[in-house]
Motif scaffolding. Structure first.
Motif, PDB file in Angstrom:
ATOM      1  N   GLY A   1       0.841  -1.194   0.000  1.00  0.00           N
ATOM      2  CA  GLY A   1       0.000   0.000   0.000  1.00  0.00           C
ATOM      3  C   GLY A   1       0.871   1.237   0.000  1.00  0.00           C
ATOM      4  O   GLY A   1       1.834   1.347  -0.759  1.00  0.00           O
ATOM      5  N   GLU A   2       0.554   2.173   0.893  1.00  0.00           N
ATOM      6  CA  GLU A   2       1.349   3.402   0.961  1.00  0.00           C
ATOM      7  C   GLU A   2       2.546   3.263   1.890  1.00  0.00           C
ATOM      8  O   GLU A   2       3.404   4.153   1.949  1.00  0.00           O
ATOM      9  CB  GLU A   2       0.464   4.575   1.436  1.00  0.00           C
ATOM     10  CG  GLU A   2       0.155   4.600   2.921  1.00  0.00           C
ATOM     11  CD  GLU A   2      -0.894   3.570   3.328  1.00  0.00           C
ATOM     12  OE1 GLU A   2      -1.178   3.473   4.530  1.00  0.00           O
ATOM     13  OE2 GLU A   2      -1.423   2.875   2.433  1.00  0.00           O
ATOM     14  N   SER A   3       2.636   2.140   2.618  1.00  0.00           N
ATOM     15  CA  SER A   3       3.700   1.944   3.593  1.00  0.00           C
ATOM     16  C   SER A   3       4.662   0.850   3.133  1.00  0.00           C
ATOM     17  O   SER A   3       4.512   0.291   2.053  1.00  0.00           O
ATOM     18  CB  SER A   3       3.102   1.602   4.964  1.00  0.00           C
ATOM     19  OG  SER A   3       2.274   2.647   5.429  1.00  0.00           O
ATOM     20  N   TRP A   4       5.632   0.562   3.996  1.00  0.00           N
ATOM     21  CA  TRP A   4       6.632  -0.453   3.686  1.00  0.00           C
ATOM     22  C   TRP A   4       6.707  -1.450   4.837  1.00  0.00           C
ATOM     23  O   TRP A   4       6.673  -1.064   6.004  1.00  0.00           O
ATOM     24  CB  TRP A   4       8.004   0.182   3.465  1.00  0.00           C
ATOM     25  CG  TRP A   4       8.055   1.050   2.253  1.00  0.00           C
ATOM     26  CD1 TRP A   4       7.538   2.299   2.108  1.00  0.00           C
ATOM     27  CD2 TRP A   4       8.652   0.723   1.002  1.00  0.00           C
ATOM     28  NE1 TRP A   4       7.775   2.772   0.840  1.00  0.00           N
ATOM     29  CE2 TRP A   4       8.459   1.834   0.144  1.00  0.00           C
ATOM     30  CE3 TRP A   4       9.330  -0.394   0.525  1.00  0.00           C
ATOM     31  CZ2 TRP A   4       8.930   1.843  -1.165  1.00  0.00           C
ATOM     32  CZ3 TRP A   4       9.796  -0.378  -0.781  1.00  0.00           C
ATOM     33  CH2 TRP A   4       9.595   0.724  -1.611  1.00  0.00           C
ATOM     34  N   LEU A   5       6.812  -2.731   4.489  1.00  0.00           N
ATOM     35  CA  LEU A   5       6.943  -3.791   5.477  1.00  0.00           C
ATOM     36  C   LEU A   5       8.411  -4.194   5.581  1.00  0.00           C
ATOM     37  O   LEU A   5       9.030  -4.563   4.585  1.00  0.00           O
ATOM     38  CB  LEU A   5       6.103  -5.000   5.099  1.00  0.00           C
ATOM     39  CG  LEU A   5       6.274  -6.251   5.965  1.00  0.00           C
ATOM     40  CD1 LEU A   5       5.818  -5.976   7.392  1.00  0.00           C
ATOM     41  CD2 LEU A   5       5.529  -7.433   5.370  1.00  0.00           C
ATOM     42  N   LEU A   6       8.940  -4.125   6.793  1.00  0.00           N
ATOM     43  CA  LEU A   6      10.333  -4.499   7.061  1.00  0.00           C
ATOM     44  C   LEU A   6      10.346  -5.652   8.052  1.00  0.00           C
ATOM     45  O   LEU A   6       9.765  -5.553   9.134  1.00  0.00           O
ATOM     46  CB  LEU A   6      11.090  -3.308   7.635  1.00  0.00           C
ATOM     47  CG  LEU A   6      12.518  -3.568   8.136  1.00  0.00           C
ATOM     48  CD1 LEU A   6      13.439  -3.977   6.987  1.00  0.00           C
ATOM     49  CD2 LEU A   6      13.071  -2.328   8.841  1.00  0.00           C
ATOM     50  N   ARG A   7      10.989  -6.754   7.664  1.00  0.00           N
ATOM     51  CA  ARG A   7      11.177  -7.883   8.581  1.00  0.00           C
ATOM     52  C   ARG A   7      12.664  -8.066   8.818  1.00  0.00           C
ATOM     53  O   ARG A   7      13.464  -8.109   7.878  1.00  0.00           O
ATOM     54  CB  ARG A   7      10.563  -9.167   8.027  1.00  0.00           C
ATOM     55  CG  ARG A   7       9.054  -9.197   8.081  1.00  0.00           C
ATOM     56  CD  ARG A   7       8.485 -10.603   7.963  1.00  0.00           C
ATOM     57  NE  ARG A   7       8.785 -11.215   6.673  1.00  0.00           N
ATOM     58  CZ  ARG A   7       9.585 -12.265   6.502  1.00  0.00           C
ATOM     59  NH1 ARG A   7      10.170 -12.831   7.540  1.00  0.00           N
ATOM     60  NH2 ARG A   7       9.791 -12.754   5.293  1.00  0.00           N
ATOM     61  N   VAL A   8      13.033  -8.168  10.092  1.00  0.00           N
ATOM     62  CA  VAL A   8      14.441  -8.249  10.483  1.00  0.00           C
ATOM     63  C   VAL A   8      14.649  -9.447  11.397  1.00  0.00           C
ATOM     64  O   VAL A   8      13.857  -9.689  12.314  1.00  0.00           O
ATOM     65  CB  VAL A   8      14.883  -6.962  11.218  1.00  0.00           C
ATOM     66  CG1 VAL A   8      16.333  -7.070  11.672  1.00  0.00           C
ATOM     67  CG2 VAL A   8      14.693  -5.743  10.324  1.00  0.00           C
ATOM     68  N   ALA A   9      15.722 -10.199  11.159  1.00  0.00           N
ATOM     69  CA  ALA A   9      16.131 -11.271  12.053  1.00  0.00           C
ATOM     70  C   ALA A   9      17.089 -10.679  13.079  1.00  0.00           C
ATOM     71  O   ALA A   9      18.137 -10.124  12.724  1.00  0.00           O
ATOM     72  CB  ALA A   9      16.820 -12.386  11.274  1.00  0.00           C
ATOM     73  N   ALA A  10      16.712 -10.770  14.350  1.00  0.00           N
ATOM     74  CA  ALA A  10      17.529 -10.249  15.437  1.00  0.00           C
ATOM     75  C   ALA A  10      18.270 -11.393  16.123  1.00  0.00           C
ATOM     76  O   ALA A  10      17.804 -12.536  16.115  1.00  0.00           O
ATOM     77  CB  ALA A  10      16.655  -9.513  16.445  1.00  0.00           C
ATOM     78  N   PRO A  11      19.418 -11.109  16.743  1.00  0.00           N
ATOM     79  CA  PRO A  11      20.125 -12.160  17.486  1.00  0.00           C
ATOM     80  C   PRO A  11      19.241 -12.753  18.583  1.00  0.00           C
ATOM     81  O   PRO A  11      18.406 -12.052  19.174  1.00  0.00           O
ATOM     82  CB  PRO A  11      21.325 -11.420  18.082  1.00  0.00           C
ATOM     83  CG  PRO A  11      21.527 -10.236  17.197  1.00  0.00           C
ATOM     84  CD  PRO A  11      20.149  -9.833  16.750  1.00  0.00           C
ATOM     85  N   ALA A  12      19.439 -14.035  18.870  1.00  0.00           N
ATOM     86  CA  ALA A  12      18.618 -14.723  19.866  1.00  0.00           C
ATOM     87  C   ALA A  12      18.688 -14.028  21.222  1.00  0.00           C
ATOM     88  O   ALA A  12      17.692 -13.975  21.954  1.00  0.00           O
ATOM     89  CB  ALA A  12      19.066 -16.184  19.983  1.00  0.00           C
ATOM     90  N   ALA A  13      19.849 -13.486  21.574  1.00  0.00           N
ATOM     91  CA  ALA A  13      20.026 -12.858  22.886  1.00  0.00           C
ATOM     92  C   ALA A  13      19.142 -11.628  23.069  1.00  0.00           C
ATOM     93  O   ALA A  13      18.869 -11.214  24.200  1.00  0.00           O
ATOM     94  CB  ALA A  13      21.491 -12.483  23.095  1.00  0.00           C
ATOM     95  N   LEU A  14      18.690 -11.023  21.981  1.00  0.00           N
ATOM     96  CA  LEU A  14      17.857  -9.829  22.073  1.00  0.00           C
ATOM     97  C   LEU A  14      16.361 -10.147  22.079  1.00  0.00           C
ATOM     98  O   LEU A  14      15.538  -9.271  22.348  1.00  0.00           O
ATOM     99  CB  LEU A  14      18.153  -8.878  20.905  1.00  0.00           C
ATOM    100  CG  LEU A  14      19.573  -8.346  20.776  1.00  0.00           C
ATOM    101  CD1 LEU A  14      19.641  -7.306  19.669  1.00  0.00           C
ATOM    102  CD2 LEU A  14      20.071  -7.759  22.083  1.00  0.00           C
ATOM    103  N   GLY A  15      16.015 -11.398  21.785  1.00  0.00           N
ATOM    104  CA  GLY A  15      14.618 -11.757  21.633  1.00  0.00           C
ATOM    105  C   GLY A  15      13.760 -11.444  22.841  1.00  0.00           C
ATOM    106  O   GLY A  15      12.616 -11.004  22.707  1.00  0.00           O
TER     107      GLY A  15
END
Length: 215
Positions: A123-137
């Motif tokens: 749509g008018e926005s953007w979808l960002l998916r990021v893999a974060a380190p397990a320690a930050l979960g």
């Protein structure tokens, strides 16, 4: 302290070694937008892609105006996107007491490096998916705050995986147009900083958890 509201986009104009081994850091020369450095002095703090740095010199006569920072080998190892000339970087000057807190409290200390899994316009926005380190979960929560390359963002979804933790974020057009996030691609490495309050909550609850385990 910072807020994660980017106030300018600069460019790393030059990178110089501070020594001959991997134990030495580098000196970065950064080009800033017109007028950006008018109220900046030596020793001031500016965050580059979310990493707090100290201004070590100002090139008053250069056009565009430039400043330098020295970055240690440790900081280079714990951050992404700060060692290559020509790289665009998000800039934010340190928070002043009278400033609006438009994002969230940000320390400028990168907690880990994430990897972009997916970035597309929806749509008018953007979808960002990021893999974060397990320690930050454990610090990431639905509707919680996180900084990605210094930008204060809201987490829309969290999914724990065997490899770590995946977060989804919605970016409005203004964010894409006025930061470097618009240039992200799958595989891009990004600096992540968790919500400052989450650190203290964990620290305060740790004695309670240890006490419960002992009883």
């Amino acid at each position: 302290m910072f807020t994660g509201i980017i106030t300018g986009v600069g460019r790393i104009a030059a990178v110089h070694d501070l020594g001959s081994s991997s134990q030495h850091g580098k000196r970065l020369t950064v080009e800033a937008p017109a007028g950006y450095l008018d109220d900046v002095g030596l020793g001031d703090s500016i965050a580059l892609n979310g990493a707090c740095m100290t201004v070590t010199s100002l090139e008053q006569a250069s056009q565009p105006r430039r400043f330098t920072i020295d970055i240690s080998a440790e900081s280079l190892d714990k951050t992404a996107g700060l060692a290559e000339a020509g790289t665009a970087v998000n800039l934010e000057k340190a928070l002043r007491p009278q400033d609006r807190l438009g994002g969230h409290l940000v320390s400028g200390h990168v907690d880990g490096i994430g990897t972009v899994l997916h970035f597309e316009q929806v749509g008018e926005s953007w979808l960002l998916r990021v893999a974060a380190p397990a320690a930050l979960g454990r610090y990431l929560a639905y509707k919680g705050s996180i900084t990605v390359n210094g930008v204060s963002l809201t987490v829309n979804a969290v999914a724990d995986t065997p490899q770590g933790c995946e977060i989804s974020i919605n970016l409005i057009p203004h964010t894409v147009e006025h930061t470097t996030l618009g240039g992200l691609r799958a595989g891009s490495r990004v600096n992540l900083e968790i919500d400052l309050i989450a650190r203290y909550v964990e620290r305060m609850l740790a004695p309670v958890a240890r006490q419960g385990a002992a009883t």
